[in-house]
Design a protein around this motif. Sequence first.
Motif, PDB file in Angstrom:
ATOM      1  N   ALA A  23      -7.154   3.957   7.756  1.00  8.57           N
ATOM      2  CA  ALA A  23      -8.152   2.883   7.648  1.00  8.57           C
ATOM      3  C   ALA A  23      -8.311   2.126   8.963  1.00  8.57           C
ATOM      4  O   ALA A  23      -9.378   1.589   9.245  1.00  8.57           O
ATOM      5  CB  ALA A  23      -7.764   1.912   6.531  1.00  8.57           C
ATOM      6  N   GLY A  66      -5.457   9.798  -1.703  1.00 12.43           N
ATOM      7  CA  GLY A  66      -4.821   8.691  -0.998  1.00 12.43           C
ATOM      8  C   GLY A  66      -5.251   8.514   0.438  1.00 12.43           C
ATOM      9  O   GLY A  66      -4.971   7.476   1.040  1.00 12.43           O
ATOM     10  N   ASN A  67      -5.926   9.507   1.019  1.00  9.64           N
ATOM     11  CA  ASN A  67      -6.374   9.350   2.408  1.00  9.64           C
ATOM     12  C   ASN A  67      -7.276   8.122   2.562  1.00  9.64           C
ATOM     13  O   ASN A  67      -7.213   7.433   3.574  1.00  9.64           O
ATOM     14  CB  ASN A  67      -7.119  10.593   2.895  1.00  9.64           C
ATOM     15  CG  ASN A  67      -6.191  11.757   3.184  1.00  9.64           C
ATOM     16  OD1 ASN A  67      -4.971  11.625   3.166  1.00  9.64           O
ATOM     17  ND2 ASN A  67      -6.777  12.915   3.444  1.00  9.64           N
ATOM     18  N   ASP A  68      -8.096   7.858   1.548  1.00 10.91           N
ATOM     19  CA  ASP A  68      -9.037   6.736   1.630  1.00 10.91           C
ATOM     20  C   ASP A  68      -8.340   5.373   1.545  1.00 10.91           C
ATOM     21  O   ASP A  68      -8.927   4.351   1.871  1.00 10.91           O
ATOM     22  CB  ASP A  68     -10.113   6.846   0.555  1.00 10.91           C
ATOM     23  CG  ASP A  68      -9.546   6.907  -0.858  1.00 10.91           C
ATOM     24  OD1 ASP A  68      -8.353   7.265  -1.029  1.00 10.91           O
ATOM     25  OD2 ASP A  68     -10.289   6.604  -1.796  1.00 10.91           O
ATOM     26  N   ARG A  69      -7.076   5.364   1.140  1.00  9.86           N
ATOM     27  CA  ARG A  69      -6.329   4.102   1.027  1.00  9.86           C
ATOM     28  C   ARG A  69      -5.199   3.985   2.050  1.00  9.86           C
ATOM     29  O   ARG A  69      -4.479   2.997   2.064  1.00  9.86           O
ATOM     30  CB  ARG A  69      -5.749   3.961  -0.387  1.00  9.86           C
ATOM     31  CG  ARG A  69      -6.809   3.883  -1.474  1.00  9.86           C
ATOM     32  CD  ARG A  69      -6.214   3.736  -2.863  1.00  9.86           C
ATOM     33  NE  ARG A  69      -5.201   4.718  -3.219  1.00  9.86           N
ATOM     34  CZ  ARG A  69      -5.456   5.946  -3.683  1.00  9.86           C
ATOM     35  NH1 ARG A  69      -6.699   6.332  -3.858  1.00  9.86           N
ATOM     36  NH2 ARG A  69      -4.465   6.766  -3.996  1.00  9.86           N
ATOM     37  N   ASP A  70      -5.017   5.006   2.872  1.00  8.29           N
ATOM     38  CA  ASP A  70      -3.918   4.999   3.834  1.00  8.29           C
ATOM     39  C   ASP A  70      -4.154   3.931   4.908  1.00  8.29           C
ATOM     40  O   ASP A  70      -5.224   3.902   5.528  1.00  8.29           O
ATOM     41  CB  ASP A  70      -3.798   6.367   4.507  1.00  8.29           C
ATOM     42  CG  ASP A  70      -2.620   6.430   5.454  1.00  8.29           C
ATOM     43  OD1 ASP A  70      -1.515   6.759   5.004  1.00  8.29           O
ATOM     44  OD2 ASP A  70      -2.806   6.119   6.651  1.00  8.29           O
ATOM     45  N   PRO A  71      -3.183   3.039   5.141  1.00  8.17           N
ATOM     46  CA  PRO A  71      -3.379   1.950   6.105  1.00  8.17           C
ATOM     47  C   PRO A  71      -3.650   2.425   7.534  1.00  8.17           C
ATOM     48  O   PRO A  71      -4.489   1.854   8.227  1.00  8.17           O
ATOM     49  CB  PRO A  71      -2.071   1.154   6.040  1.00  8.17           C
ATOM     50  CG  PRO A  71      -1.405   1.556   4.782  1.00  8.17           C
ATOM     51  CD  PRO A  71      -1.896   2.928   4.446  1.00  8.17           C
ATOM     52  N   ALA A 121       0.852  -1.186   0.000  1.00  5.96           N
ATOM     53  CA  ALA A 121       0.000   0.000   0.000  1.00  5.96           C
ATOM     54  C   ALA A 121       0.891   1.240   0.000  1.00  5.96           C
ATOM     55  O   ALA A 121       2.112   1.153   0.039  1.00  5.96           O
ATOM     56  CB  ALA A 121      -0.917  -0.008   1.212  1.00  5.96           C
ATOM     57  N   GLU A 122       0.231   2.379  -0.033  1.00  2.00           N
ATOM     58  CA  GLU A 122       0.941   3.644   0.015  1.00  2.00           C
ATOM     59  C   GLU A 122       0.342   4.483   1.123  1.00  2.00           C
ATOM     60  O   GLU A 122      -0.875   4.540   1.275  1.00  2.00           O
ATOM     61  CB  GLU A 122       0.792   4.353  -1.334  1.00  2.00           C
ATOM     62  CG  GLU A 122       1.695   5.537  -1.503  1.00  2.00           C
ATOM     63  CD  GLU A 122       1.637   6.090  -2.913  1.00  2.00           C
ATOM     64  OE1 GLU A 122       2.618   5.900  -3.643  1.00  2.00           O
ATOM     65  OE2 GLU A 122       0.619   6.695  -3.264  1.00  2.00           O
ATOM     66  N   GLU A 123       1.201   5.117   1.925  1.00  2.00           N
ATOM     67  CA  GLU A 123       0.722   6.028   2.957  1.00  2.00           C
ATOM     68  C   GLU A 123       0.443   7.376   2.309  1.00  2.00           C
ATOM     69  O   GLU A 123       1.261   7.877   1.533  1.00  2.00           O
ATOM     70  CB  GLU A 123       1.766   6.186   4.055  1.00  2.00           C
ATOM     71  CG  GLU A 123       2.001   4.926   4.856  1.00  2.00           C
ATOM     72  CD  GLU A 123       3.013   5.126   5.970  1.00  2.00           C
ATOM     73  OE1 GLU A 123       3.552   6.245   6.133  1.00  2.00           O
ATOM     74  OE2 GLU A 123       3.268   4.141   6.679  1.00  2.00           O
TER      75      GLU A 123
END
Length: 191
Positions: free
Chosen positions: A154, A146-151, A116-118
Amino acid sequence: MSEQLPLTPSQTVGPYLRLGLDWPKGADVVPPGTPGEIVISGILYDGAGIPVTDGLIETWQADPDGRFAHPDDPRGAVEPSVPGFLGFGRSCTDETGRWSIRTVLPGALPALDGDAEEAPHLDVSVFARGLLDRVVTRIYFADQPGNDRDPLLAAVPAERRATLVAEKVGEAEYRFDIHLQGERETVFLQV
Protein backbone atom coordinates in the motif's frame (compact mmCIF):
# COMPACT_ATOMS: atom_id res chain seq x y z
CA MET A 1 55.64 13.59 10.64
CA SER A 2 54.15 10.74 8.62
CA GLU A 3 52.92 11.16 5.08
CA GLN A 4 49.16 10.70 4.63
CA LEU A 5 48.27 8.03 2.10
CA PRO A 6 45.28 8.43 -0.23
CA LEU A 7 42.05 6.66 0.67
CA THR A 8 41.54 3.19 -0.71
CA PRO A 9 38.78 3.33 -3.34
CA SER A 10 35.56 1.51 -2.59
CA GLN A 11 34.97 -1.62 -4.60
CA THR A 12 31.87 -3.20 -5.96
CA VAL A 13 30.70 -6.76 -5.44
CA GLY A 14 32.45 -9.27 -7.73
CA PRO A 15 33.76 -10.50 -10.04
CA TYR A 16 34.33 -13.37 -7.60
CA LEU A 17 31.03 -12.85 -5.83
CA ARG A 18 30.18 -16.51 -5.46
CA LEU A 19 33.32 -17.49 -3.56
CA GLY A 20 32.24 -18.22 -0.02
CA LEU A 21 28.56 -17.62 -0.72
CA ASP A 22 27.64 -21.09 -1.92
CA TRP A 23 24.89 -22.59 0.20
CA PRO A 24 24.94 -26.40 0.52
CA LYS A 25 21.16 -26.69 -0.06
CA GLY A 26 21.37 -24.16 -2.90
CA ALA A 27 18.06 -23.11 -4.32
CA ASP A 28 16.02 -25.79 -2.54
CA VAL A 29 14.15 -24.25 0.38
CA VAL A 30 12.21 -27.53 0.45
CA PRO A 31 13.30 -30.97 -0.79
CA PRO A 32 12.23 -31.90 -4.33
CA GLY A 33 8.83 -33.60 -4.31
CA THR A 34 7.55 -31.74 -1.24
CA PRO A 35 3.73 -31.52 -1.37
CA GLY A 36 2.70 -28.00 -2.34
CA GLU A 37 6.12 -27.06 -3.72
CA ILE A 38 6.39 -24.17 -6.14
CA VAL A 39 9.23 -22.85 -8.26
CA ILE A 40 9.92 -19.13 -8.52
CA SER A 41 12.30 -18.12 -11.28
CA GLY A 42 13.26 -15.12 -13.31
CA ILE A 43 16.08 -13.18 -14.86
CA LEU A 44 18.26 -10.61 -13.12
CA TYR A 45 18.80 -7.56 -15.38
CA ASP A 46 21.24 -4.68 -15.04
CA GLY A 47 20.37 -1.04 -15.77
CA ALA A 48 20.86 -1.48 -19.51
CA GLY A 49 18.49 -4.45 -19.62
CA ILE A 50 21.33 -6.97 -20.02
CA PRO A 51 21.09 -10.21 -18.00
CA VAL A 52 23.48 -10.37 -15.03
CA THR A 53 25.27 -13.71 -15.34
CA ASP A 54 27.22 -13.61 -12.07
CA GLY A 55 24.56 -12.53 -9.56
CA LEU A 56 23.12 -14.22 -6.51
CA ILE A 57 19.51 -14.20 -5.27
CA GLU A 58 18.92 -15.02 -1.60
CA THR A 59 15.44 -15.61 -0.14
CA TRP A 60 14.05 -15.73 3.41
CA GLN A 61 10.47 -16.63 4.19
CA ALA A 62 7.94 -17.93 6.69
CA ASP A 63 6.46 -21.41 6.42
CA PRO A 64 2.89 -21.91 5.09
CA ASP A 65 1.55 -21.11 8.58
CA GLY A 66 3.34 -17.74 8.64
CA ARG A 67 5.83 -18.89 11.26
CA PHE A 68 9.62 -18.92 11.57
CA ALA A 69 11.85 -21.52 13.24
CA HIS A 70 14.01 -18.67 14.50
CA PRO A 71 14.50 -17.24 18.00
CA ASP A 72 14.00 -13.69 16.71
CA ASP A 73 10.36 -14.40 15.86
CA PRO A 74 8.51 -12.33 18.50
CA ARG A 75 5.78 -15.01 18.65
CA GLY A 76 8.40 -17.64 19.50
CA ALA A 77 10.28 -20.05 17.29
CA VAL A 78 8.32 -23.08 16.08
CA GLU A 79 9.27 -26.08 14.01
CA PRO A 80 8.16 -25.68 10.38
CA SER A 81 4.89 -27.35 9.41
CA VAL A 82 6.55 -28.66 6.22
CA PRO A 83 9.20 -31.40 6.69
CA GLY A 84 12.60 -30.27 5.43
CA PHE A 85 11.56 -26.60 5.12
CA LEU A 86 14.60 -24.34 5.57
CA GLY A 87 13.11 -20.86 5.11
CA PHE A 88 16.28 -19.80 3.28
CA GLY A 89 17.64 -20.36 -0.21
CA ARG A 90 20.33 -19.07 -2.56
CA SER A 91 20.36 -19.23 -6.32
CA CYS A 92 23.22 -18.08 -8.51
CA THR A 93 22.29 -16.69 -11.89
CA ASP A 94 23.33 -18.78 -14.88
CA GLU A 95 24.84 -17.76 -18.23
CA THR A 96 21.45 -16.30 -19.25
CA GLY A 97 20.90 -14.39 -15.99
CA ARG A 98 18.25 -16.90 -14.85
CA TRP A 99 17.78 -17.84 -11.21
CA SER A 100 15.30 -20.25 -9.58
CA ILE A 101 14.13 -21.19 -6.06
CA ARG A 102 12.13 -24.31 -5.05
CA THR A 103 9.91 -23.55 -2.04
CA VAL A 104 6.33 -23.52 -0.74
CA LEU A 105 3.97 -20.57 -0.53
CA PRO A 106 4.54 -18.71 2.73
CA GLY A 107 1.70 -17.84 5.07
CA ALA A 108 0.57 -14.34 5.93
CA LEU A 109 2.37 -12.54 8.78
CA PRO A 110 1.18 -10.12 11.43
CA ALA A 111 2.28 -6.59 10.55
CA LEU A 112 4.65 -4.80 12.88
CA ASP A 113 1.91 -2.45 14.07
CA GLY A 114 -0.29 -5.43 14.99
CA ASP A 115 -3.34 -3.90 13.29
CA ALA A 116 -2.80 -5.36 9.83
CA GLU A 117 -1.55 -8.50 8.18
CA GLU A 118 1.29 -8.76 5.67
CA ALA A 119 0.36 -10.73 2.56
CA PRO A 120 2.35 -13.90 1.83
CA HIS A 121 5.80 -12.87 0.55
CA LEU A 122 9.48 -13.74 0.34
CA ASP A 123 12.20 -11.35 1.47
CA VAL A 124 14.89 -11.15 -1.21
CA SER A 125 18.50 -9.95 -1.21
CA VAL A 126 20.23 -9.40 -4.54
CA PHE A 127 24.01 -9.45 -4.87
CA ALA A 128 25.60 -8.51 -8.19
CA ARG A 129 28.59 -6.84 -9.79
CA GLY A 130 28.32 -3.08 -9.72
CA LEU A 131 26.61 -3.02 -6.33
CA LEU A 132 28.43 -1.69 -3.28
CA ASP A 133 26.06 -3.66 -1.04
CA ARG A 134 23.13 -5.99 -1.51
CA VAL A 135 19.75 -4.60 -2.49
CA VAL A 136 16.60 -5.88 -0.80
CA THR A 137 13.11 -6.39 -2.17
CA ARG A 138 10.10 -8.64 -1.68
CA ILE A 139 8.24 -11.12 -3.83
CA TYR A 140 4.45 -11.17 -3.47
CA PHE A 141 2.21 -13.56 -5.43
CA ALA A 142 -0.41 -12.36 -7.92
CA ASP A 143 -2.98 -14.99 -6.98
CA GLN A 144 -2.79 -14.63 -3.20
CA PRO A 145 -5.39 -12.87 -1.06
CA GLY A 146 -4.29 -10.00 1.11
CA ASN A 147 -2.11 -8.13 -1.38
CA ASP A 148 -4.66 -5.30 -1.40
CA ARG A 149 -4.33 -4.92 2.39
CA ASP A 150 -0.57 -5.39 2.76
CA PRO A 151 0.96 -2.30 4.45
CA LEU A 152 4.18 -2.33 2.40
CA LEU A 153 2.42 -2.78 -0.94
CA ALA A 154 0.00 0.00 0.00
CA ALA A 155 2.97 2.34 0.60
CA VAL A 156 4.34 1.72 -2.91
CA PRO A 157 2.96 3.95 -5.69
CA ALA A 158 0.29 2.02 -7.61
CA GLU A 159 2.22 2.18 -10.89
CA ARG A 160 5.26 0.48 -9.24
CA ARG A 161 3.53 -2.31 -7.27
CA ALA A 162 3.73 -4.80 -10.14
CA THR A 163 7.53 -4.84 -9.76
CA LEU A 164 6.99 -6.67 -6.44
CA VAL A 165 4.45 -9.25 -7.64
CA ALA A 166 5.38 -12.62 -9.17
CA GLU A 167 3.24 -13.71 -12.10
CA LYS A 168 1.81 -17.23 -12.07
CA VAL A 169 2.99 -18.97 -15.25
CA GLY A 170 2.13 -22.61 -14.54
CA GLU A 171 0.37 -24.88 -12.08
CA ALA A 172 3.15 -24.45 -9.50
CA GLU A 173 5.42 -21.91 -11.20
CA TYR A 174 5.91 -18.18 -10.78
CA ARG A 175 8.04 -15.70 -12.71
CA PHE A 176 9.74 -12.77 -11.04
CA ASP A 177 12.28 -10.78 -13.06
CA ILE A 178 14.48 -8.35 -11.14
CA HIS A 179 15.60 -5.11 -12.79
CA LEU A 180 18.41 -3.36 -10.91
CA GLN A 181 17.82 0.00 -12.65
CA GLY A 182 16.07 1.52 -15.60
CA GLU A 183 12.51 2.02 -16.72
CA ARG A 184 11.27 -1.25 -15.17
CA GLU A 185 13.39 -1.03 -12.00
CA THR A 186 12.22 -3.30 -9.21
CA VAL A 187 11.19 -1.51 -6.02
CA PHE A 188 14.00 -1.93 -3.49
CA LEU A 189 13.61 -1.42 0.23
CA GLN A 190 15.77 0.56 2.60
CA VAL A 191 16.83 -1.76 5.42
